[in-house]
Design a protein around this motif. Structure first.
Motif, PDB file in Angstrom:
ATOM      1  N   SER A 113       0.456  -1.243   0.028  1.00 52.48           N
ATOM      2  CA  SER A 113       0.300   0.181  -0.211  1.00 52.48           C
ATOM      3  C   SER A 113       0.525   1.098   0.012  1.00 52.48           C
ATOM      4  N   GLY A 114       0.513   2.176  -0.511  1.00 52.55           N
ATOM      5  CA  GLY A 114       1.102   3.374  -0.622  1.00 52.55           C
ATOM      6  C   GLY A 114       1.674   3.927  -1.763  1.00 52.55           C
ATOM      7  N   TYR A 115       1.386   3.233  -3.132  1.00 50.41           N
ATOM      8  CA  TYR A 115       1.809   3.555  -4.525  1.00 50.41           C
ATOM      9  C   TYR A 115       1.831   3.969  -4.865  1.00 50.41           C
ATOM     10  N   ASN A 116       1.938   5.151  -5.393  1.00 46.76           N
ATOM     11  CA  ASN A 116       1.776   6.585  -5.841  1.00 46.76           C
ATOM     12  C   ASN A 116       1.270   6.930  -7.191  1.00 46.76           C
ATOM     13  N   ALA A 117       0.580   6.275  -8.133  1.00 42.23           N
ATOM     14  CA  ALA A 117       0.151   6.055  -9.469  1.00 42.23           C
ATOM     15  C   ALA A 117       0.002   7.205 -10.093  1.00 42.23           C
ATOM     16  N   GLN A 118       0.162   8.257  -9.538  1.00 43.78           N
ATOM     17  CA  GLN A 118       0.378   9.575 -10.901  1.00 43.78           C
ATOM     18  C   GLN A 118       1.564   9.895 -10.763  1.00 43.78           C
ATOM     19  N   GLN A 119       2.678   8.981  -9.797  1.00 40.29           N
ATOM     20  CA  GLN A 119       4.113   9.505 -10.202  1.00 40.29           C
ATOM     21  C   GLN A 119       4.217   8.667 -10.905  1.00 40.29           C
ATOM     22  N   ALA A 120       3.994   6.839 -11.420  1.00 43.28           N
ATOM     23  CA  ALA A 120       4.228   5.769 -12.102  1.00 43.28           C
ATOM     24  C   ALA A 120       3.982   6.643 -13.461  1.00 43.28           C
ATOM     25  N   ALA A 121       2.584   7.155 -13.259  1.00 40.91           N
ATOM     26  CA  ALA A 121       1.632   7.685 -14.690  1.00 40.91           C
ATOM     27  C   ALA A 121       3.160   8.242 -15.332  1.00 40.91           C
ATOM     28  N   ASP A 122       3.203   9.679 -14.275  1.00 38.75           N
ATOM     29  CA  ASP A 122       4.186  10.272 -14.794  1.00 38.75           C
ATOM     30  C   ASP A 122       5.028   9.968 -15.458  1.00 38.75           C
ATOM     31  N   LEU A 123       5.934   9.039 -14.653  1.00 43.28           N
ATOM     32  CA  LEU A 123       7.189   8.780 -15.146  1.00 43.28           C
ATOM     33  C   LEU A 123       7.417   7.488 -16.467  1.00 43.28           C
ATOM     34  N   THR A 124       6.435   7.466 -16.605  1.00 45.95           N
ATOM     35  CA  THR A 124       5.861   6.330 -17.423  1.00 45.95           C
ATOM     36  C   THR A 124       6.169   7.142 -18.989  1.00 45.95           C
ATOM     37  N   ILE A 125       5.351   7.896 -19.312  1.00 46.23           N
ATOM     38  CA  ILE A 125       4.924   8.866 -19.807  1.00 46.23           C
ATOM     39  C   ILE A 125       6.406   9.632 -20.240  1.00 46.23           C
ATOM     40  N   ALA A 126       6.645  10.504 -19.418  1.00 45.86           N
ATOM     41  CA  ALA A 126       7.802  10.929 -19.379  1.00 45.86           C
ATOM     42  C   ALA A 126       8.736  10.528 -20.068  1.00 45.86           C
ATOM     43  N   LEU A 127       9.321   9.132 -19.858  1.00 48.44           N
ATOM     44  CA  LEU A 127       9.852   7.481 -20.752  1.00 48.44           C
ATOM     45  C   LEU A 127      10.062   7.903 -21.903  1.00 48.44           C
ATOM     46  N   VAL A 128       8.250   7.846 -22.206  1.00 50.13           N
ATOM     47  CA  VAL A 128       8.990   7.578 -23.639  1.00 50.13           C
ATOM     48  C   VAL A 128       8.007   8.276 -24.585  1.00 50.13           C
ATOM     49  N   THR A 129       7.666   9.843 -23.495  1.00 46.40           N
ATOM     50  CA  THR A 129       7.629  11.304 -24.271  1.00 46.40           C
ATOM     51  C   THR A 129       8.901  11.471 -24.698  1.00 46.40           C
ATOM     52  N   THR A 130      10.005  11.729 -23.159  1.00 50.28           N
ATOM     53  CA  THR A 130      11.507  13.085 -23.644  1.00 50.28           C
ATOM     54  C   THR A 130      11.915  12.341 -25.490  1.00 50.28           C
ATOM     55  N   PRO A 131      12.363  11.063 -25.613  1.00 52.08           N
ATOM     56  CA  PRO A 131      13.210  11.549 -26.649  1.00 52.08           C
ATOM     57  C   PRO A 131      11.941  11.422 -27.911  1.00 52.08           C
ATOM     58  N   LEU A 132      10.816  10.951 -27.283  1.00 55.64           N
ATOM     59  CA  LEU A 132      10.073  11.446 -28.695  1.00 55.64           C
ATOM     60  C   LEU A 132      10.057  13.246 -29.190  1.00 55.64           C
ATOM     61  N   LEU A 133       9.976  13.750 -27.854  1.00 50.37           N
ATOM     62  CA  LEU A 133       9.544  15.377 -27.508  1.00 50.37           C
ATOM     63  C   LEU A 133      11.504  16.933 -27.906  1.00 50.37           C
ATOM     64  N   LEU A 134      12.187  15.623 -27.823  1.00 48.98           N
ATOM     65  CA  LEU A 134      13.128  16.288 -27.268  1.00 48.98           C
ATOM     66  C   LEU A 134      14.709  16.354 -28.715  1.00 48.98           C
ATOM     67  N   ARG A 135      14.605  14.838 -29.095  1.00 54.90           N
ATOM     68  CA  ARG A 135      15.657  14.553 -29.839  1.00 54.90           C
ATOM     69  C   ARG A 135      15.377  14.596 -31.582  1.00 54.90           C
ATOM     70  N   ALA A 136      16.011  15.017 -32.445  1.00 55.80           N
ATOM     71  CA  ALA A 136      15.539  15.607 -33.235  1.00 55.80           C
ATOM     72  C   ALA A 136      14.991  14.376 -34.920  1.00 55.80           C
ATOM     73  N   ASP A 137      15.261  12.790 -34.394  1.00 57.88           N
ATOM     74  CA  ASP A 137      14.438  12.050 -35.338  1.00 57.88           C
ATOM     75  C   ASP A 137      13.050  11.667 -34.051  1.00 57.88           C
ATOM     76  N   GLY A 138      12.780  12.268 -33.271  1.00 53.75           N
ATOM     77  CA  GLY A 138      11.608  11.972 -32.446  1.00 53.75           C
ATOM     78  C   GLY A 138      11.032  10.849 -32.898  1.00 53.75           C
ATOM     79  N   PRO A 139      10.216  10.025 -33.300  1.00 48.39           N
ATOM     80  CA  PRO A 139       9.450   8.579 -33.048  1.00 48.39           C
ATOM     81  C   PRO A 139      10.732   7.056 -33.838  1.00 48.39           C
TER      82      PRO A 139
END
Length: 196
Positions: free
Chosen positions: A149-175
Motif C-alpha cells: 500500500s502507499g504506491y503513487n499511481a500518478q508518480q508512476a504514470a508521470d514517469l512512464t509517460i516521461a520516459l517514452v515521450t522525452t525522446p519523442l519530443l526532444l530528440r531530432a529524430d523523434g519517432p
C-alpha cells in the motif's frame, strides 16, 4: 435519468474511420497549422457537410483522433503480473509513437504551447487516459499482492509517460528515437519507484 442523444445523423463507422484516418495522416504530413476540414473531407472521400454533421470544428476532430489513438494502442490488458502489464502497455506506447502517430503527437504538443484547446485535448485524451490505465494496472497488482500500500499511481504514470515521450519530443529524430527504446528497461525504472 437523462439520456444523451448524439446530435446529427447516426454515425457511420466507415465514414468516421475514414475521417479520423485522414485527420491523423494530414497532421503527420502537414502539421496542425495547415490542417483544414476541407482537406480532411477530400482525403477521406466525404463531403464537408458529412464531416460537419459529426464534428463541429477542427478541434473536435483532433480530440476524436487522439481518443482513437489511445483506444487503438493503449489497451490495459491483464497479463497476470505487474511487469507483464507494464511491459505490454509501454510496448504499445512505443509502437504507437515510433511511427506517424509520434509525429502527430509531437505536432500537437508544439501547437498546445499556443493553443489552450489543443493543450486541453492532450491532457484529457492522452495524459489522463494513460494515467487511468496505469492506475488500473497498479490496482490489479496491489490486489494480487505484488505492491505494498502507499504506491503513487500518478508518480508512476508521470514517469512512464516521461520516459517514452522525452525522446519523442526532444530528440531530432523523434519517432525513430522512440523506436529504439527498450520497454523492459522502462519497466525496470518504473518498478524501482514502486513499493514492492
Amino acid at each position: 435519468m437523462s439520456i444523451t442523444v448524439p446530435r446529427g445523423r447516426p454515425m457511420e463507422v466507415r465514414v468516421d474511420d475514414a475521417v479520423l484516418t485522414a485527420t491523423t495522416a494530414l497532421l503527420a504530413e502537414q502539421g496542425y497549422g495547415s490542417l483544414t476540414t476541407s482537406a480532411i473531407a477530400r482525403r477521406a472521400g466525404v463531403s464537408t457537410a458529412s464531416l460537419y454533421r459529426r464534428w463541429s470544428s477542427k478541434e473536435e476532430l483532433v480530440a476524436s483522433a487522439a481518443r482513437t489513438i489511445v483506444a487503438d494502442y493503449l489497451t490495459p490488458e491483464d497479463t497476470g503480473s505487474l511487469p507483464g502489464d507494464l511491459g505490454l502497455l509501454i510496448g504499445q506506447k512505443v509502437t504507437a509513437l515510433s511511427g506517424d502517430l509520434g509525429t502527430v503527437l509531437k505536432t500537437l504538443v508544439g501547437q498546445a504551447a499556443h493553443d489552450p484547446a489543443i493543450a486541453e485535448i492532450l491532457e484529457r485524451e492522452i495524459l489522463d487516459t494513460t494515467t487511468a490505465h496505469i492506475a488500473a494496472i497498479l490496482d490489479r497488482a496491489a490486489a494480487r499482492g505484488e505492491l505494498e500500500s502507499g504506491y503513487n499511481a500518478q508518480q508512476a504514470a508521470d514517469l512512464t509517460i516521461a520516459l517514452v515521450t522525452t525522446p519523442l519530443l526532444l530528440r531530432a529524430d523523434g519517432p525513430a528515437a522512440v523506436a529504439r527504446l527498450v520497454p523492459d528497461h522502462i519497466v525496470a525504472q518504473v518498478l524501482a519507484v514502486l513499493p514492492r
